[in-house]
Design a protein around this motif. Structure first.
Motif, mmCIF file in Angstrom:
data_model
loop_
_atom_site.group_PDB
_atom_site.id
_atom_site.type_symbol
_atom_site.label_atom_id
_atom_site.label_comp_id
_atom_site.label_asym_id
_atom_site.label_seq_id
_atom_site.Cartn_x
_atom_site.Cartn_y
_atom_site.Cartn_z
ATOM 1 N N SER A 154 -0.872 -3.932 10.979
ATOM 2 C CA SER A 154 0.042 -3.603 9.889
ATOM 3 C C SER A 154 1.005 -2.481 10.237
ATOM 4 O O SER A 154 1.993 -2.273 9.550
ATOM 5 N N GLY A 155 0.738 -1.711 11.318
ATOM 6 C CA GLY A 155 1.648 -0.629 11.713
ATOM 7 C C GLY A 155 1.691 0.456 10.659
ATOM 8 O O GLY A 155 0.680 1.035 10.293
ATOM 9 N N GLN A 160 1.020 -1.545 1.964
ATOM 10 C CA GLN A 160 1.430 -2.933 1.777
ATOM 11 C C GLN A 160 1.196 -3.708 3.067
ATOM 12 O O GLN A 160 1.745 -3.367 4.103
ATOM 13 N N LEU A 161 0.348 -4.706 3.028
ATOM 14 C CA LEU A 161 0.127 -5.559 4.189
ATOM 15 C C LEU A 161 1.346 -6.449 4.403
ATOM 16 O O LEU A 161 1.923 -6.959 3.442
ATOM 17 N N LEU A 162 1.721 -6.633 5.669
ATOM 18 C CA LEU A 162 2.788 -7.569 5.986
ATOM 19 C C LEU A 162 2.183 -8.967 6.001
ATOM 20 O O LEU A 162 1.360 -9.299 6.861
ATOM 21 N N SER A 222 1.372 -11.405 -3.661
ATOM 22 C CA SER A 222 1.460 -10.714 -2.375
ATOM 23 C C SER A 222 0.252 -9.806 -2.184
ATOM 24 O O SER A 222 -0.223 -9.159 -3.122
ATOM 25 N N LEU A 223 -0.233 -9.778 -0.957
ATOM 26 C CA LEU A 223 -1.391 -8.953 -0.648
ATOM 27 C C LEU A 223 -0.979 -7.495 -0.588
ATOM 28 O O LEU A 223 0.081 -7.150 -0.070
ATOM 29 N N SER A 224 -1.813 -6.599 -1.121
ATOM 30 C CA SER A 224 -1.519 -5.163 -1.085
ATOM 31 C C SER A 224 -2.787 -4.385 -0.801
ATOM 32 O O SER A 224 -3.887 -4.813 -1.152
ATOM 33 N N MET A 225 -2.617 -3.267 -0.152
ATOM 34 C CA MET A 225 -3.741 -2.384 0.161
ATOM 35 C C MET A 225 -4.053 -1.531 -1.068
ATOM 36 O O MET A 225 -3.134 -1.046 -1.737
ATOM 37 N N PRO A 226 -5.326 -1.344 -1.390
ATOM 38 C CA PRO A 226 -5.655 -0.438 -2.498
ATOM 39 C C PRO A 226 -5.265 0.998 -2.156
ATOM 40 O O PRO A 226 -5.447 1.447 -1.029
#
Length: 241
Positions: A154-155, A160-162, A222-226
């Protein structure tokens, strides 16, 4: 009297010489024309034409087609050649076509229902990429499944996951050779993507990606990081207060 005969003989010889010269000249001209024609034949191009007149809406059969030679200077880039004949069988004429007329692609109405591109929705692109055994879910991934494609690294995307979600699987290449007694697994996969998804996937695939299988009848956001709770920072602010 003798002089008259001499004149007659001289006239006959002259006429004979003239005729011989004329025949020789004609023979030379014919040889030159034949040589020129043979030279032209060497460079003539075979072009696909019709063997008879056809009305619009006629389905093409092999008997309708034949080849005809044309000088290269008259041949146009869009004229079809004999090797194109196989792809025309079964197509319908789009207009009246005359016998001997050079054929072009716009001479026919194409049946796009047989094309793979018909599987795409409006505005979608087919994107093909190599796929690993893990991303195949060890052979369980199938045409018709929907997946989320997530960047392996993800860098700087800490919050926010790409990723790309709700991507349908259009095709799997099952031509990879397997070991005896083992099932062949696909080496490539083709996705159906919108322009936005395709552009995002072009960035994702550079650093590797993972394929997460989705439920085919559900839409995924869309996927997101908590976002982690910043308890330590809150305590520092209270002490300062």
């Amino acid at each position: 009297m003798a002089l008259r005969w001499k004149l007659v003989v001289l006239l006959i010889l002259t006429i004979g010489a003239v005729l011989t010269s004329y025949q020789a000249i004609q023979h030379y001209i014919a040889e030159q024309a034949l040589t020129q024609q043979q030279e032209q034949q060497r460079f003539m191009q075979d072009i696909l034409v019709l063997s008879k007149d056809l009305d619009a809406g006629v389905r093409i059969e092999i008997d309708h087609l034949q080849q005809r030679k044309f000088p290269p200077k008259y041949v146009q880039d869009n004229w079809l050649q004999p090797q194109d004949a196989v792809s025309l069988i079964g197509l319908k004429t789009s207009r009246f076509l005359a016998r001997g007329e050079p054929l072009t692609l716009d001479s026919f109405s194409h049946d796009y229902s047989r094309f793979f591109s018909q599987r795409l929705g409006p505005g979608e692109y087919a994107v093909t990429t190599s796929i690993s055994v893990e991303n195949l879910h060890h052979g369980m991934l199938a045409v018709g499944d929907k997946v989320a494609i997530v960047a392996s690294h993800s860098g700087n995307f800490a919050e926010q996951l790409l990723s790309v979600s709700d991507v349908p699987v259009l095709a799997l290449d099952n031509d990879q050779h397997s070991q005896p007694g083992q099932t062949a697994l696909a080496s490539t996969v083709t996705f159906g993507m919108t322009a936005e998804q395709a552009i995002r996937f072009a960035s994702i695939r550079r650093g590797g990606f993972q394929i997460w299988l989705q439920h085919p009848q559900q839409s995924y956001s869309s996927l997101s990081m908590p976002v982690p709770a910043r308890i330590h920072q809150m305590q520092v602010m209270r002490n300062q207060g």
